[in-house]
Design a protein around this motif. Structure first.
Motif, PDB file in Angstrom:
ATOM      1  N   LEU A 164     -11.666  26.846  14.821  1.00  0.00           N
ATOM      2  CA  LEU A 164     -11.214  25.702  13.761  1.00  0.00           C
ATOM      3  C   LEU A 164     -12.298  24.661  13.267  1.00  0.00           C
ATOM      4  N   PRO A 165     -12.327  23.954  12.110  1.00  0.00           N
ATOM      5  CA  PRO A 165     -13.114  22.970  12.042  1.00  0.00           C
ATOM      6  C   PRO A 165     -12.700  21.869  12.788  1.00  0.00           C
ATOM      7  N   GLY A 166     -13.863  21.081  13.203  1.00  0.00           N
ATOM      8  CA  GLY A 166     -13.908  19.822  14.138  1.00  0.00           C
ATOM      9  C   GLY A 166     -12.929  18.793  13.518  1.00  0.00           C
ATOM     10  N   ILE A 167     -12.070  18.156  14.343  1.00  0.00           N
ATOM     11  CA  ILE A 167     -11.061  17.254  13.850  1.00  0.00           C
ATOM     12  C   ILE A 167     -11.968  15.967  13.773  1.00  0.00           C
ATOM     13  N   VAL A 168     -11.240  15.236  12.464  1.00  0.00           N
ATOM     14  CA  VAL A 168     -11.825  13.881  12.108  1.00  0.00           C
ATOM     15  C   VAL A 168     -10.716  13.158  12.181  1.00  0.00           C
ATOM     16  N   ASP A 169     -10.808  12.209  13.201  1.00  0.00           N
ATOM     17  CA  ASP A 169      -9.907  11.194  13.519  1.00  0.00           C
ATOM     18  C   ASP A 169     -10.287   9.757  12.681  1.00  0.00           C
ATOM     19  N   ILE A 170      -9.255   9.344  11.787  1.00  0.00           N
ATOM     20  CA  ILE A 170      -9.728   8.047  11.162  1.00  0.00           C
ATOM     21  C   ILE A 170      -9.058   6.889  11.514  1.00  0.00           C
ATOM     22  N   HIS A 171      -8.278   7.040  12.656  1.00  0.00           N
ATOM     23  CA  HIS A 171      -7.556   5.729  13.209  1.00  0.00           C
ATOM     24  C   HIS A 171      -7.097   6.216  14.685  1.00  0.00           C
ATOM     25  N   GLY A 172      -7.793   5.582  15.785  1.00  0.00           N
ATOM     26  CA  GLY A 172      -7.768   5.857  17.168  1.00  0.00           C
ATOM     27  C   GLY A 172      -7.704   4.506  17.841  1.00  0.00           C
ATOM     28  N   ASP A 173      -6.667   4.198  18.522  1.00  0.00           N
ATOM     29  CA  ASP A 173      -6.912   2.967  19.592  1.00  0.00           C
ATOM     30  C   ASP A 173      -6.709   3.263  20.910  1.00  0.00           C
ATOM     31  N   ALA A 174      -6.751   4.437  21.307  1.00  0.00           N
ATOM     32  CA  ALA A 174      -6.558   4.763  22.774  1.00  0.00           C
ATOM     33  C   ALA A 174      -7.868   4.676  23.541  1.00  0.00           C
ATOM     34  N   PHE A 175      -9.063   4.385  22.820  1.00  0.00           N
ATOM     35  CA  PHE A 175     -10.504   4.132  23.424  1.00  0.00           C
ATOM     36  C   PHE A 175     -10.083   2.803  24.329  1.00  0.00           C
TER      37      PHE A 175
END
Length: 381
Positions: free
Chosen positions: A47-58
């Motif tokens: 599958l195409p790589g996932i593009v995550d435009i908002h994550g704050d679990a960092f």
């Protein structure tokens, strides 16, 4: 580890035209038309790589306990490992620029940007600056940070509890928020009261800032639009993207105006918002969602796409919500699908378990586990 040219055969591949079992080749960090060492990937889905435009679990990687980590660089390798293990090849870290203090403070935002600039990542990791309207007296400093680090995506937030403050009530969770900001509850309440009173000034200053950022080609979004009127006000400022609208009316208004709508993947996975907002799955069923984002849980992206596919949405449409759609929203035309010439960003999934076994970002191995590792490095399957 950069891969030598490969030709992956016998896998099921999601291409722009749909699923097929034709070979897919990787060469020089790109999807190629042919050639390379042949690897049998029967039993796998590509599958195409996932593009995550908002994550704050960092945040949990950079500061697992309050005050335990002073240099954000220390947590970046663990963060990158979690992103790649969940198939994410491009990620925006949703970092606050807020009056709330602690990891949401302007100082921490600056330190994170500096740490990322020095960190040599395999993945494409960027910063989304979440700018609080209440920080209007620091808009100029925020603008300078955006220019210095080339931040291309700014989302506008307003976390002030206006209803409680307007009524002269004590806002909920005041003590905990004060502790995080290292203020006394009295000082924290006084700050919120002042910022609430100054909101007309903030809105005026925001209009000028938004115009300046638009002139610099910065993409603007708004967070937690409560209603159609709020979305219309933001749209009037040139704020195109509606992130996590909390009501159906706000999402439908955004969709009707052609504004992209981003919802949380955990919401879609759970079947509803933990904060009692509108259901992402319901909005997806209405065709009112442009993309899903990880929000607070990176594994939810792939899991939500698979769940949506199980419940009737074609896999290509479900996966587009976390790959090509967010990529195009961010102006990235070189990723999000597996057409020839695109970046070699892809996710390899075991079809028997639907576990992510491998992630390749720009032609480099970012995550590799189980029998897939033996196949790719040339050992026994």
């Amino acid at each position: 580890m950069t891969l030598t040219p490969l030709r992956l055969v016998n896998a099921t591949v999601l291409r722009p035209g749909g699923l097929d079992t034709d070979p897919i080749s990787l060469c020089g960090g790109r999807i190629a038309t042919d050639g390379g060492r042949e690897v049998d990937l029967s039993g796998y889905l590509i599958l195409p790589g996932i593009v995550d435009i908002h994550g704050d679990a960092f945040e949990r990687h950079l500061a697992p306990r309050r005050g335990a980590v002073t240099d954000p660089r220390a947590g970046l390798p663990a963060l990158e490992a979690e992103l790649s293990a969940n198939g994410i090849t491009t990620a925006w870290l949703a970092q606050f620029w807020s009056w709330e203090g602690g990891m949401r403070s302007p100082d921490f935002a600056a330190s994170l940007c500096a740490a990322l600039e020095r960190y040599q990542a395999i993945l494409d990791i960027r910063v989304q600056l979440r700018l609080e309207l209440g920080c209007h007296d620091a808009f100029e400093a925020a603008s300078d940070l955006i220019a210095r680090y080339g931040i291309g995506y700014v989302v506008l937030n307003d976390h002030l509890p206006h209803e409680a403050l307007a009524a002269g009530k004590r806002p909920p969770r005041l003590e905990g928020q004060a502790l995080k900001s290292r203020r006394s509850p009295a000082d924290h309440l006084a700050l919120m009261q002042r910022l609430h009173a100054e909101m007309p000034v903030a809105r005026t200053r925001l209009a000028a800032l938004a115009a300046d950022l638009k002139d610099r080609d910065v993409i603007l979004g708004s967070h937690d639009d409560h209603d159609a009127e709020t979305r219309a006000w933001y749209r009037g400022l040139g704020v195109d993207i509606s992130e996590f609208p909390t009501s159906e009316a706000a999402a439908v208004a955004a969709q009707a105006a052609g504004d992209p709508v981003v919802m949380g993947a955990p919401n879609a996975l759970r079947g509803g918002s933990h904060a009692r907002g509108v259901s992402a799955a319901a909005l997806i069923g209405m065709g009112a969602v442009s993309a899903l984002a990880s929000d607070y849980h990176y594994p939810a992206l792939a899991q939500s796409a698979f769940r949506l596919a199980e419940t009737g949405l074609p896999l290509a449409e479900a996966w587009a919500l976390i790959s090509i759609n967010p990529a195009r929203m961010m102006g990235l035309n070189d990723r999000g699908d597996l057409a020839a010439g695109q970046r070699a960003d892809l996710v390899i999934v075991e079809t028997a378990t639907m576990r992510i076994a491998g992630t390749i970002a720009n032609g480099q191995i970012a995550h590799l586990a189980g029998p897939l590792a033996h196949r790719l490095i040339g050992g026994d399957a």
